[in-house]
Design a protein around this motif. Structure first.
Motif, PDB file in Angstrom:
ATOM      1  N   VAL A 104       0.860  -1.182   0.000  1.00  0.00           N
ATOM      2  CA  VAL A 104       0.000   0.000   0.000  1.00  0.00           C
ATOM      3  C   VAL A 104       0.900   1.236   0.000  1.00  0.00           C
ATOM      4  O   VAL A 104       1.670   1.448   0.939  1.00  0.00           O
ATOM      5  CB  VAL A 104      -0.917   0.034   1.242  1.00  0.00           C
ATOM      6  N   VAL A 167      -7.175   4.132   0.029  1.00  0.00           N
ATOM      7  CA  VAL A 167      -6.472   2.860  -0.167  1.00  0.00           C
ATOM      8  C   VAL A 167      -7.066   1.773   0.719  1.00  0.00           C
ATOM      9  O   VAL A 167      -7.081   0.599   0.354  1.00  0.00           O
ATOM     10  CB  VAL A 167      -4.954   2.982   0.109  1.00  0.00           C
ATOM     11  N   LEU A 171      -8.125  -2.067   0.077  1.00  0.00           N
ATOM     12  CA  LEU A 171      -7.510  -3.119   0.902  1.00  0.00           C
ATOM     13  C   LEU A 171      -8.590  -3.986   1.553  1.00  0.00           C
ATOM     14  O   LEU A 171      -8.475  -5.214   1.608  1.00  0.00           O
ATOM     15  CB  LEU A 171      -6.613  -2.481   1.978  1.00  0.00           C
ATOM     16  N   ALA A 186       2.723  -1.157   4.269  1.00  0.00           N
ATOM     17  CA  ALA A 186       2.084   0.137   4.038  1.00  0.00           C
ATOM     18  C   ALA A 186       3.075   1.268   4.276  1.00  0.00           C
ATOM     19  O   ALA A 186       3.695   1.317   5.342  1.00  0.00           O
ATOM     20  CB  ALA A 186       0.879   0.300   4.958  1.00  0.00           C
TER      21      ALA A 186
END
Lengths: 294, 482
Positions: A104, A167, A171, A186
């Protein structure tokens, strides 16, 4: 003195530099960073290494204009020099074959995640990448990341590119649709990393974040970069910068990152207005006030 | 009392010498100096230096020399001052000490030469530190010629760390004709002398001058190299052709108290607080970029009783702190700080809160420090350090309102080199194991000394280790025997 061999904006306010730094380039491993100081009056700031060319003796950095130093750095061009660059600092990312890994990347954080993603891909992992940004311009390194990803998703806050949303929305979908995710990495703004950690904690998915606290020396000497991890003090420069996201106290990190907000604002404003006079005759303003009565 | 046997330039009898008053160091008035960062002590004039030097009893058995970690020939250099040969005095000191302008300022003389001075039994000790500083500064003003170069041996020595241990070893080794290259992790040479000790006690200019002298002697310096990260010890041997190495990286990681609230904004390690101010010039913000929280009108405390603690709190005072406290869990007698620093701190209005220990830092509700909850302490039987053990008095808790707290209670070993150097033995606290005399480590050709071996100590003890290492490195390079 470290020479800038190439410099160019890759997005508004985000610039990539290729810097001659043979010792650092040779030793760099994914996940590590450098500390640099622009000139004699400069502060020391940590920046993650985006990539390194050991044979060519160069490292590349991706820098977003945020405060005074990053603005000043982003005004530099090919042929200019940076006074001090030291590294590679911090522990390298742990690279092994985990299985399916979700990367991420938020904003400029993508550049920091890039070398680790490359290494994880090489180690045989299946890479699912989510890139996010406030808008289209702030989604960076999409092509580079796509080249090392098995699937790549883009989200923007305003919907100007990819899917509208955060995001973490993407996810959340992946955590449901994917049979098994062994690792989430991340890298991005602290609130984003915190949101990712909260999401994966519920599902028990191992998650790693790369932290960006205030730092000075980068070798463990000053302790300024201490973060609370699992209730214990850890130094991001020598124990990190990557930590188990589920153990990190993000609230303390955000609070400590705000320590110098006023001074940072003042520095930036004075820089932007060209007000900073660094003449040797000028009295530093703190000394005009002095101490109390002895 | 010993008598004068050798011919002496000193015209006074021993009795007369005892009657010469100790010459006090001229200093900036306290009310002025709390408003600046310029040096507190102004230095002896030629006249003051000669007066003070006259007090030396020139003991046959000079205990001052025996008590100096680097063995400065105190009696001889003081005699040269009496004779008016100041450059000769400086050269005499330089035989044993490459950084006299620094040790003259920061060495805890009362624990070494001055503590051993026979005058001390009756009157005040000879001001050996002041005299050392005087001749070093005199030499600097006069631009004394450097010692002639020794013939090159063709051997290369890497020194890791440019603090007092590293500089001391570098100075001795280069004078033996070895090629000496010093690696420094930070952007400036000097280690703790630069990031730790404030301008008002040790001006950066003095350090720069001493370093420049070493450059003239042929020592090479390279900044921005973190050995263990940028390059390893093995790479230095194998790829860069070094014949020996001296690890002098200092103590490293600051220790915190492990009490609640230590992550609040406004709680600093002394290392961070001092690094911001000294190395990064935060006291000159915004002319320099590194910021410091605004201390004007604030209440600041340092926790600890060493020189670092006093350096930090006196810096805070200069940045405008209205209340400035030293909080120490033992009593003033046990404070490891130099006597002169304690005196100066008190003159500057620093309040000493002895037998006090913080147990919690208190949150103002917005993540900033608002005070410390402390307990009162009492002293029990002596502990392993020989000092009386402090014990908390039950039910004695009270609060001190604070905006900033600085933790200066010590450091622990930095693991960067040990973790990347196979075969380098460390003790259970993580410090590098080195022979006390030869400074040899478990790795052939690798020597270590200073705080990375002993844990936090003083500039002069580190310099002593540097000297021993240099001697032993020279032997190793000459004989090849390990």
């Amino acid at each position: 003195m470290f020479k800038i061999l190439k410099a160019g904006f890759i997005a508004p306010g985000i610039k990539r530099f290729v810097i001659e730094a043979p010792r650092i380039a040779r030793k760099h491993q994914a996940g590590q960073f450098v500390i640099l100081r622009l000139d004699e009056h400069g502060e020391r700031i940590p920046l993650t290494i985006e990539s390194a060319d050991g044979e060519g003796g160069t490292i590349s950095l991706v820098v977003q204009s945020v405060g005074k130093t990053t603005n000043q750095l982003n005004a530099l061009n090919e042929g200019d020099t940076i006074l001090d660059v030291v590294g590679p600092l911090g522990k390298p990312s742990k690279i092994e074959k985990f299985g399916t890994v979700v990367i991420v990347g938020g904003g400029v954080g993508t550049a920091l995640a890039y070398p680790t993603t490359v290494a994880l891909k090489r180690a045989g992992n299946r890479i699912l990448t989510i890139l996010g940004g406030r808008n289209r311009d702030l989604v960076i390194l999409e092509d580079e990341m796509r080249a090392v990803s098995d699937a790549l998703y883009v989200t923007t806050d305003d919907g100007s590119y990819g899917e509208k949303g955060l995001v973490t929305d993407k996810l959340r979908e992946l955590l449901v649709s994917e049979e098994r995710i062994q690792l989430v990495l991340a890298v991005g703004p602290v609130p984003m990393m915190k949101a990712v950690a909260d999401l994966t904690r519920e599902r028990g998915v191992h998650t790693v974040v790369s932290l960006n606290p205030i730092m000075i020396d980068g070798t463990g000497m000053c302790g300024g970069c201490r973060v609370l991890v699992g209730g214990k003090s850890q130094f991001a420069c020598v124990d990190g910068p990557e930590f188990d996201a589920h153990e990190v106290n993000f609230d303390v990190l955000m609070q400590r990152n705000r320590t110098y907000r006023e001074q940072e604002k003042r520095s930036l404003e004075e820089y932007q207005h060209g007000l900073q006079n660094r003449g040797e005759n000028e009295e530093p303003n703190t000394c005009l006030v002095g101490g109390g009565k002895p | 009392m010993s008598s004068v046997k050798e011919p002496s330039a000193n015209p006074l009898t021993l009795k007369e010498r005892m009657k010469v008053p100790h010459q006090h160091m001229p200093e900036q008035p306290a009310e002025l100096r709390v408003m600046n960062f310029t040096e507190v002590n102004l230095g002896y004039s030629t006249e003051l230096a000669r007066q003070e030097a006259l007090r030396c009893l020139e003991c046959a058995k000079a205990t001052c020399v025996d008590h100096c970690p680097v063995g400065v020939k105190v009696k001889e250099f003081v005699q040269l001052i009496v004779a008016g040969d100041f450059l000769g005095a400086a050269a005499k000191i330089r035989e044993d000490n490459v950084l006299p302008a620094i040790t003259g300022r920061v060495c805890p003389q009362e624990d070494h030469c001055e503590g051993a001075c026979l005058l001390h039994k009756k009157v005040e000790s000879l001001g050996i530190g002041y005299l050392e500083r005087f001749v070093a500064d005199y030499e600097q003003r006069m631009g004394a010629p450097m010692a002639p170069d020794a013939p090159a041996t063709g051997k290369k020595v890497a020194i890791v760390g440019s603090g007092p241990a590293g500089l001391s070893a570098a100075g001795d080794l280069v004078q033996k004709g070895h090629k000496v290259h010093v690696f420094e992790a930070l952007h400036e040479i000097g280690g703790v002398l630069v990031y730790g000790i404030p301008e008002f006690r040790l001006p950066k200019q003095v350090i720069r001058e001493q370093i420049d002298k070493m450059r003239e002697m042929g020592v090479e310096f390279e900044t921005n190299v973190v050995v263990g990260k940028t390059v390893t010890i093995d790479e230095l041997f194998e790829e860069e052709g070094y014949d020996a190495m001296f690890i002098a990286t200092g103590a490293g990681l600051p220790v915190f108290l492990n009490v609640p609230g230590e992550h609040l904004n406004g709680v600093y390690s002394a290392n961070e607080f001092l690094t911001r101010i000294n190395l990064m010039h935060a006291y000159e913000f915004p002319r320099y970029d590194e910021p410091m929280v605004d201390l004007r009108g604030r209440h600041v405390a340092v926790i600890g009783g060493g020189n670092t603690a006093l350096d930090a709190i006196r810096s805070a005072r200069r940045l405008g702190a209205e209340k400035a406290y030293v909080i120490y869990r033992r009593s003033e007698t046990e404070m490891p700080a130099r006597i002169e620093e304690v005196k100066h701190a008190k003159q500057e209005g620093i309040e000493f809160r002895m037998l006090t220990n913080p147990v919690e830092f208190l949150d103002d509700g917005r993540g900033w420090l608002k005070g410390a909850r402390c307990v009162r302490m009492e002293l029990g039987e002596p502990d392993a350090s020989g000092r009386r053990r402090p014990m908390a008095i039950e039910g004695s808790e009270f609060e001190i309102p604070l905006h900033v707290a600085i933790i200066a209670t010590g450091t622990s070993a930095n693991p960067l080199i040990q973790s990347t150097t196979p075969g380098l033995k460390t003790n259970k606290r993580g410090y590098i194991e080195a022979n006390e005399e030869s400074q040899r480590t478990s790795r052939k050709g690798v020597f270590a000394g200073g705080d990375i071996v002993t844990g936090a100590a003083t500039v002069i003890l580190a310099m002593g280790a540097g000297r021993r290492a240099a001697k032993s490195i020279h032997e190793y390079l000459s004989t090849g025997e390990w």
